[in-house]
Design a protein around this motif. Structure first.
Motif, PDB file in Angstrom:
ATOM      1  N   GLY A 190      -5.138  48.930  -3.332  1.00 21.87           N
ATOM      2  CA  GLY A 190      -6.057  48.356  -2.127  1.00 21.87           C
ATOM      3  C   GLY A 190      -5.307  48.088  -1.089  1.00 21.87           C
ATOM      4  N   VAL A 191      -5.603  48.278   0.435  1.00 17.76           N
ATOM      5  CA  VAL A 191      -4.943  48.044   1.396  1.00 17.76           C
ATOM      6  C   VAL A 191      -5.458  46.596   1.811  1.00 17.76           C
ATOM      7  N   LEU A 192      -4.470  45.633   1.799  1.00 19.93           N
ATOM      8  CA  LEU A 192      -4.623  44.364   2.354  1.00 19.93           C
ATOM      9  C   LEU A 192      -4.851  44.184   3.826  1.00 19.93           C
ATOM     10  N   LEU A 193      -5.926  43.866   4.247  1.00 19.59           N
ATOM     11  CA  LEU A 193      -6.251  43.415   5.553  1.00 19.59           C
ATOM     12  C   LEU A 193      -6.686  41.926   5.886  1.00 19.59           C
ATOM     13  N   PRO A 194      -6.265  41.476   6.971  1.00 21.54           N
ATOM     14  CA  PRO A 194      -6.541  39.918   7.180  1.00 21.54           C
ATOM     15  C   PRO A 194      -7.938  39.605   6.993  1.00 21.54           C
ATOM     16  N   ASP A 195      -8.083  38.554   6.274  1.00 17.95           N
ATOM     17  CA  ASP A 195      -9.389  38.144   5.972  1.00 17.95           C
ATOM     18  C   ASP A 195     -10.352  38.829   5.223  1.00 17.95           C
ATOM     19  N   GLU A 196      -9.874  39.818   4.429  1.00 20.40           N
ATOM     20  CA  GLU A 196     -10.848  40.713   3.896  1.00 20.40           C
ATOM     21  C   GLU A 196     -10.522  40.706   2.311  1.00 20.40           C
ATOM     22  N   PRO A 197     -11.176  39.933   1.499  1.00 18.43           N
ATOM     23  CA  PRO A 197     -10.712  39.663   0.232  1.00 18.43           C
ATOM     24  C   PRO A 197     -10.948  41.036  -0.748  1.00 18.43           C
ATOM     25  N   ILE A 198      -9.992  41.189  -1.588  1.00 27.98           N
ATOM     26  CA  ILE A 198     -10.292  42.387  -2.654  1.00 27.98           C
ATOM     27  C   ILE A 198     -10.271  42.047  -4.086  1.00 27.98           C
ATOM     28  N   THR A 199     -11.218  42.351  -4.800  1.00 26.95           N
ATOM     29  CA  THR A 199     -11.451  42.144  -6.285  1.00 26.95           C
ATOM     30  C   THR A 199     -10.691  43.226  -6.831  1.00 26.95           C
ATOM     31  N   VAL A 200      -9.959  43.022  -7.850  1.00 26.34           N
ATOM     32  CA  VAL A 200      -8.996  44.021  -8.539  1.00 26.34           C
ATOM     33  C   VAL A 200      -9.104  43.968  -9.983  1.00 26.34           C
ATOM     34  N   THR A 201      -9.195  45.138 -10.659  1.00 23.92           N
ATOM     35  CA  THR A 201      -8.972  45.411 -12.050  1.00 23.92           C
ATOM     36  C   THR A 201      -7.739  45.747 -12.434  1.00 23.92           C
ATOM     37  N   HIS A 202      -6.718  45.056 -12.832  1.00 26.92           N
ATOM     38  CA  HIS A 202      -5.385  45.623 -13.158  1.00 26.92           C
ATOM     39  C   HIS A 202      -5.115  45.621 -14.630  1.00 26.92           C
ATOM     40  N   PRO A 203      -4.513  46.690 -15.192  1.00 22.06           N
ATOM     41  CA  PRO A 203      -4.046  46.957 -16.546  1.00 22.06           C
ATOM     42  C   PRO A 203      -2.912  45.726 -16.855  1.00 22.06           C
ATOM     43  N   MET A 204      -3.010  44.978 -17.938  1.00 17.08           N
ATOM     44  CA  MET A 204      -1.848  43.893 -18.172  1.00 17.08           C
ATOM     45  C   MET A 204      -0.778  44.662 -18.370  1.00 17.08           C
ATOM     46  N   ASP A 205       0.491  43.889 -17.975  1.00 20.38           N
ATOM     47  CA  ASP A 205       1.910  44.299 -17.921  1.00 20.38           C
ATOM     48  C   ASP A 205       2.303  45.840 -17.354  1.00 20.38           C
ATOM     49  N   SER A 206       1.613  45.727 -16.033  1.00 22.67           N
ATOM     50  CA  SER A 206       1.877  46.834 -15.067  1.00 22.67           C
ATOM     51  C   SER A 206       1.830  46.296 -13.774  1.00 22.67           C
ATOM     52  N   THR A 207       2.179  47.418 -12.874  1.00 29.58           N
ATOM     53  CA  THR A 207       2.411  46.718 -11.488  1.00 29.58           C
ATOM     54  C   THR A 207       1.467  47.844 -10.465  1.00 29.58           C
ATOM     55  N   LEU A 208       0.906  46.976  -9.561  1.00 26.41           N
ATOM     56  CA  LEU A 208       0.287  47.571  -8.358  1.00 26.41           C
ATOM     57  C   LEU A 208       0.531  47.458  -7.202  1.00 26.41           C
ATOM     58  N   SER A 209       0.531  48.179  -6.174  1.00 24.60           N
ATOM     59  CA  SER A 209       1.127  48.292  -5.057  1.00 24.60           C
ATOM     60  C   SER A 209      -0.138  48.047  -3.899  1.00 24.60           C
ATOM     61  N   PHE A 210       0.018  47.158  -2.760  1.00 23.52           N
ATOM     62  CA  PHE A 210      -0.683  46.743  -1.843  1.00 23.52           C
ATOM     63  C   PHE A 210      -0.278  46.956  -0.421  1.00 23.52           C
ATOM     64  N   PRO A 211      -0.512  48.107   0.234  1.00 23.36           N
ATOM     65  CA  PRO A 211       0.151  48.035   1.724  1.00 23.36           C
ATOM     66  C   PRO A 211      -0.573  47.037   2.333  1.00 23.36           C
ATOM     67  N   VAL A 212       0.111  46.296   3.350  1.00 21.50           N
ATOM     68  CA  VAL A 212      -0.454  45.146   4.198  1.00 21.50           C
ATOM     69  C   VAL A 212      -0.571  45.831   5.532  1.00 21.50           C
ATOM     70  N   ASP A 213      -1.816  45.761   6.145  1.00 21.12           N
ATOM     71  CA  ASP A 213      -2.076  46.549   7.475  1.00 21.12           C
ATOM     72  C   ASP A 213      -2.735  45.422   8.446  1.00 21.12           C
ATOM     73  N   ASP A 214      -2.695  45.722   9.896  1.00 23.16           N
ATOM     74  CA  ASP A 214      -3.248  44.914  10.754  1.00 23.16           C
ATOM     75  C   ASP A 214      -2.879  43.818  10.947  1.00 23.16           C
ATOM     76  N   LEU A 215      -1.387  43.277  10.749  1.00 21.67           N
ATOM     77  CA  LEU A 215      -0.814  42.028  11.258  1.00 21.67           C
ATOM     78  C   LEU A 215      -1.078  41.882  12.424  1.00 21.67           C
ATOM     79  N   LEU A 216      -1.327  41.001  12.938  1.00 23.84           N
ATOM     80  CA  LEU A 216      -1.215  40.434  14.383  1.00 23.84           C
ATOM     81  C   LEU A 216       0.224  40.042  14.826  1.00 23.84           C
TER      82      LEU A 216
END
Length: 191
Positions: free
Chosen positions: A30-56
């Protein structure tokens, strides 16, 4: 969260950049935007990436993961181009967090090696759980990129304002409440 055109653009750039550089990219959570929480279901023993956007520009931020204690999991958050992980990592109870600030152009201070703001989150089983019989279980967690004001999240000020209003109302009504309580006996009769 709702997908917007910028989310799709960031994902396309990340995937295309990974192919061009021949760098394996983890799946996008998912894309991380300021002050917007995300609920993630993540497989154990794996890696996910999160692009960070709209940084002031010239702002302070905190990326925080919280998860239920019934699912003992070790989280590792790091910026994509770093090998040692984030220097400002901190773990409190069931919370993993990174704090950082941005410069005048919205780039992360102290992370000049970053070509894109991409955070990777790796999960690892960290103990005995009631789900021990499952080999490929998922962990559910919340991740949020929160804007800070001198190291304090803005949400704290809203909660403080609500608490102050409630205390003010109680203080204003306290004489009336005291008179009601002291002016009646146990049966509800006035003396």
């Amino acid at each position: 969260s709702v997908c917007c055109p910028w989310d799709a653009f960031i994902v396309v750039v990340l995937v295309a950049g990974g192919w061009a550089l021949d760098v394996p990219l983890p799946p996008v959570g998912g894309v991380l935007l300021p002050d917007e929480p995300i609920t993630v279901t993540h497989p154990m023993d794996s890696t996910l990436s999160f692009p960070v956007d709209d940084l002031l520009p010239s702002s302070y931020y905190e990326i925080r993961i919280s998860y239920p204690a019934i699912n003992p999991t070790q989280f590792k958050m790091e910026w994509m181009s770093q090998e040692e992980g984030a220097a400002l990592r901190r773990r409190l109870l069931n919370t993993e967090k990174i704090m950082f600030s941005t410069d005048e152009e919205g780039r992360i201070l102290g992370r000049e090696d970053l070509t894109a703001h991409v955070l990777t989150v790796t999960t690892k089983n960290e103990g005995v759980t009631v789900y021990a019989f499952l080999d490929n279980r998922n962990v559910v967690y919340n991740i949020v990129l929160e804007t800070l004001f001198y190291g304090v999240p803005y949400a704290v000020f809203r909660i403080g304002a609500i608490a102050a209003a409630a205390l003010g109302l109680i203080y204003w009504q306290l004489p009336r409440i005291y008179d009601m309580v002291t002016s009646t006996d146990r049966k509800g009769h006035k003396p």
